[in-house]
Design a protein around this motif. Structure first.
Motif, PDB file in Angstrom:
ATOM      1  N   ASN A 157      20.269 117.683  29.149  1.00  0.00           N
ATOM      2  CA  ASN A 157      20.335 117.708  27.686  1.00  0.00           C
ATOM      3  C   ASN A 157      20.103 119.104  27.118  1.00  0.00           C
ATOM      4  N   LYS A 158      19.500 119.961  27.937  1.00  0.00           N
ATOM      5  CA  LYS A 158      19.195 121.324  27.478  1.00  0.00           C
ATOM      6  C   LYS A 158      20.236 122.332  27.970  1.00  0.00           C
ATOM      7  N   VAL A 159      21.203 121.828  28.748  1.00  0.00           N
ATOM      8  CA  VAL A 159      22.275 122.721  29.222  1.00  0.00           C
ATOM      9  C   VAL A 159      23.627 122.039  28.949  1.00  0.00           C
ATOM     10  N   PRO A 160      23.994 121.949  27.654  1.00  0.00           N
ATOM     11  CA  PRO A 160      25.232 121.238  27.312  1.00  0.00           C
ATOM     12  C   PRO A 160      26.490 121.886  27.875  1.00  0.00           C
ATOM     13  N   PHE A 161      26.401 123.147  28.294  1.00  0.00           N
ATOM     14  CA  PHE A 161      27.564 123.774  28.933  1.00  0.00           C
ATOM     15  C   PHE A 161      28.013 122.910  30.108  1.00  0.00           C
ATOM     16  N   PHE A 162      27.046 122.395  30.867  1.00  0.00           N
ATOM     17  CA  PHE A 162      27.381 121.509  31.993  1.00  0.00           C
ATOM     18  C   PHE A 162      27.593 120.071  31.516  1.00  0.00           C
ATOM     19  N   SER A 163      26.619 119.543  30.760  1.00  0.00           N
ATOM     20  CA  SER A 163      26.610 118.099  30.501  1.00  0.00           C
ATOM     21  C   SER A 163      27.726 117.640  29.561  1.00  0.00           C
ATOM     22  N   ASN A 164      28.212 118.519  28.675  1.00  0.00           N
ATOM     23  CA  ASN A 164      29.318 118.099  27.791  1.00  0.00           C
ATOM     24  C   ASN A 164      30.516 117.681  28.624  1.00  0.00           C
ATOM     25  N   ILE A 165      30.700 118.355  29.747  1.00  0.00           N
ATOM     26  CA  ILE A 165      31.823 118.006  30.623  1.00  0.00           C
ATOM     27  C   ILE A 165      31.417 116.912  31.606  1.00  0.00           C
ATOM     28  N   SER A 166      30.289 117.094  32.275  1.00  0.00           N
ATOM     29  CA  SER A 166      29.944 116.139  33.351  1.00  0.00           C
ATOM     30  C   SER A 166      29.694 114.720  32.800  1.00  0.00           C
ATOM     31  N   ALA A 252      37.329 113.387  25.049  1.00  0.00           N
ATOM     32  CA  ALA A 252      35.913 112.973  25.128  1.00  0.00           C
ATOM     33  C   ALA A 252      35.016 114.206  25.256  1.00  0.00           C
ATOM     34  N   VAL A 253      35.460 115.189  26.027  1.00  0.00           N
ATOM     35  CA  VAL A 253      34.668 116.422  26.176  1.00  0.00           C
ATOM     36  C   VAL A 253      34.616 117.147  24.828  1.00  0.00           C
ATOM     37  N   LYS A 254      35.771 117.179  24.150  1.00  0.00           N
ATOM     38  CA  LYS A 254      35.840 117.874  22.856  1.00  0.00           C
ATOM     39  C   LYS A 254      34.850 117.259  21.851  1.00  0.00           C
ATOM     40  N   VAL A 255      34.788 115.933  21.853  1.00  0.00           N
ATOM     41  CA  VAL A 255      33.857 115.249  20.943  1.00  0.00           C
ATOM     42  C   VAL A 255      32.421 115.687  21.255  1.00  0.00           C
ATOM     43  N   ASN A 256      32.107 115.793  22.561  1.00  0.00           N
ATOM     44  CA  ASN A 256      30.746 116.204  22.948  1.00  0.00           C
ATOM     45  C   ASN A 256      30.383 117.609  22.457  1.00  0.00           C
ATOM     46  N   THR A 257      31.414 118.451  22.296  1.00  0.00           N
ATOM     47  CA  THR A 257      31.115 119.848  21.906  1.00  0.00           C
ATOM     48  C   THR A 257      30.922 120.016  20.388  1.00  0.00           C
ATOM     49  N   ILE A 258      31.246 118.957  19.629  1.00  0.00           N
ATOM     50  CA  ILE A 258      31.215 119.099  18.148  1.00  0.00           C
ATOM     51  C   ILE A 258      29.879 119.662  17.626  1.00  0.00           C
ATOM     52  N   PRO A 259      28.732 119.141  18.112  1.00  0.00           N
ATOM     53  CA  PRO A 259      27.469 119.670  17.551  1.00  0.00           C
ATOM     54  C   PRO A 259      27.253 121.163  17.807  1.00  0.00           C
ATOM     55  N   TYR A 260      27.989 121.711  18.757  1.00  0.00           N
ATOM     56  CA  TYR A 260      27.777 123.132  19.118  1.00  0.00           C
ATOM     57  C   TYR A 260      28.900 124.033  18.607  1.00  0.00           C
ATOM     58  N   THR A 261      29.847 123.428  17.854  1.00  0.00           N
ATOM     59  CA  THR A 261      31.012 124.210  17.410  1.00  0.00           C
ATOM     60  C   THR A 261      30.791 124.754  16.003  1.00  0.00           C
TER      61      THR A 261
END
Ligand SMILES: C[S@@+](CC[C@H](N)C(=O)[O-])C[C@H]1O[C@@H](n2cnc3c(N)ncnc32)[C@H](O)[C@@H]1O
Length: 280
Positions: A157-166, A252-261
């Protein structure tokens, strides 16, 4: 489900042999992404001139190089890894020096006939299926009151670079990584890391967390770089998914990145790293 450790390590070795050149170019050699905290690890283990240091799972030798510059000619540094390709890059990148040696060893199976003042291990503890074995070997290789320094990635949860995709991928391809493989973030919580090291008998354990920002660019760049840099076994699995499912996965990955965009479309991820130091 328990994974066969020998098979897991062989697969891992093959993967690191394949990706080491890309890893070195994209991250290690230019201090990008997680390498933003490498100088902190080196600072925290307090290397002095004349020290003997083991950099375990040294990869392409980034920590090794920094340490080698600090111990000077009177010191001695050993970089050790299971990937012969990573070691080859490490040797080239570090240039030949009389006080530096790179060796091919498994962290779970080594002994030395001499002892080290410091052992470092950056972003690798979670890859050792039997981390206790590796930590015992480290302890046996340290001088009395010798120093251990370990960096690991924080909880997913603290490394969304990995978890947004995985997180998205495992929904589409549940066996994307072989079931039972050690989780990359299994030591990403301070108590888990502390307990693992404490069990082996280390003392004066201290864990600091560092969170820095990393921008992989806009979503398209983040996704395309992911596809470009992943190892072949994973690429093959994505291929088998078929184009419609792959598009859904991308979404699905794109949706995960929304909070960081940000408003301009650029993604900025926080990235947490835990750095542990301890004494034998
Ligand atoms: C993420 S890289 C980190 C490399 C290096 N420490 C750095 O920070 O650039 C993980 C490294 O661990 C190595 N590795 C994985 N399992 C290992 C094992 N059992 N023994 C030694 N090295 C191992 C891999 O070959 C790879 O080079």
């Amino acid at each position: 489900m328990k994974i066969n450790h020998i098979e897991y390590k062989q697969r891992n070795m093959k993967i690191w042999n394949e990706i080491a050149p890309r890893y070195h170019k994209r991250w290690a050699s230019i201090n990008q992404g997680p390498f933003q905290s490498t100088s902190k690890l080196v600072e925290l283990v307090n290397v002095s001139k004349g020290n003997t240091v083991l950099d375990l799972a040294c990869g392409t030798g980034v920590v090794t190089k920094k340490i080698c510059n600090m111990v000077g000619k009177s010191g001695y540094v050993v970089g050790a890894d299971t990937s012969i390709i990573a070691l080859k890059i490490a040797k080239k990148w570090n240039e030949s020096k009389s006080n530096l040696n790179f060796i091919n060893i498994d962290a779970e199976k080594f002994t030395f006939s001499y002892e080290f003042d410091v052992v470092t291990c950056q972003y690798a503890l979670f890859f050792f299926p039997n981390a206790q074995k590796a930590l015992k070997n480290i302890k046996n290789s340290l001088k009395k009151k010798g120093t251990l320094g370990i960096s690991v990635h924080g909880h997913k949860n603290k490394v969304p670079f990995f978890s947004n995709i995985s997180d998205a991928i495992t929904k589409f391809i549940p066996d994307y990584v072989p079931p039972g493989s050690p989780n990359m973030d299994r030591f990403g919580i301070k108590s888990a890391l502390y307990n693992e090291v404490r069990k082996v008998g280390f003392s004066k354990i201290s864990i600091k967390d560092f969170t820095f920002n990393y921008s992989p660019g806009k979503f398209e760049e983040y996704w395309l770089n992911y596809l470009k840099y992943i190892p072949k076994p994973l690429k093959d699995k994505l291929q088998l998914l078929g184009s419609i499912k792959r598009k859904e996965l991308r979404q699905a990955v794109k949706v995960n990145t929304i909070p960081y965009t940000k408003k301009n479309g650029v993604i900025v991820f926080p990235w947490q790293v835990l750095i542990l130091t301890a004494k034998k």
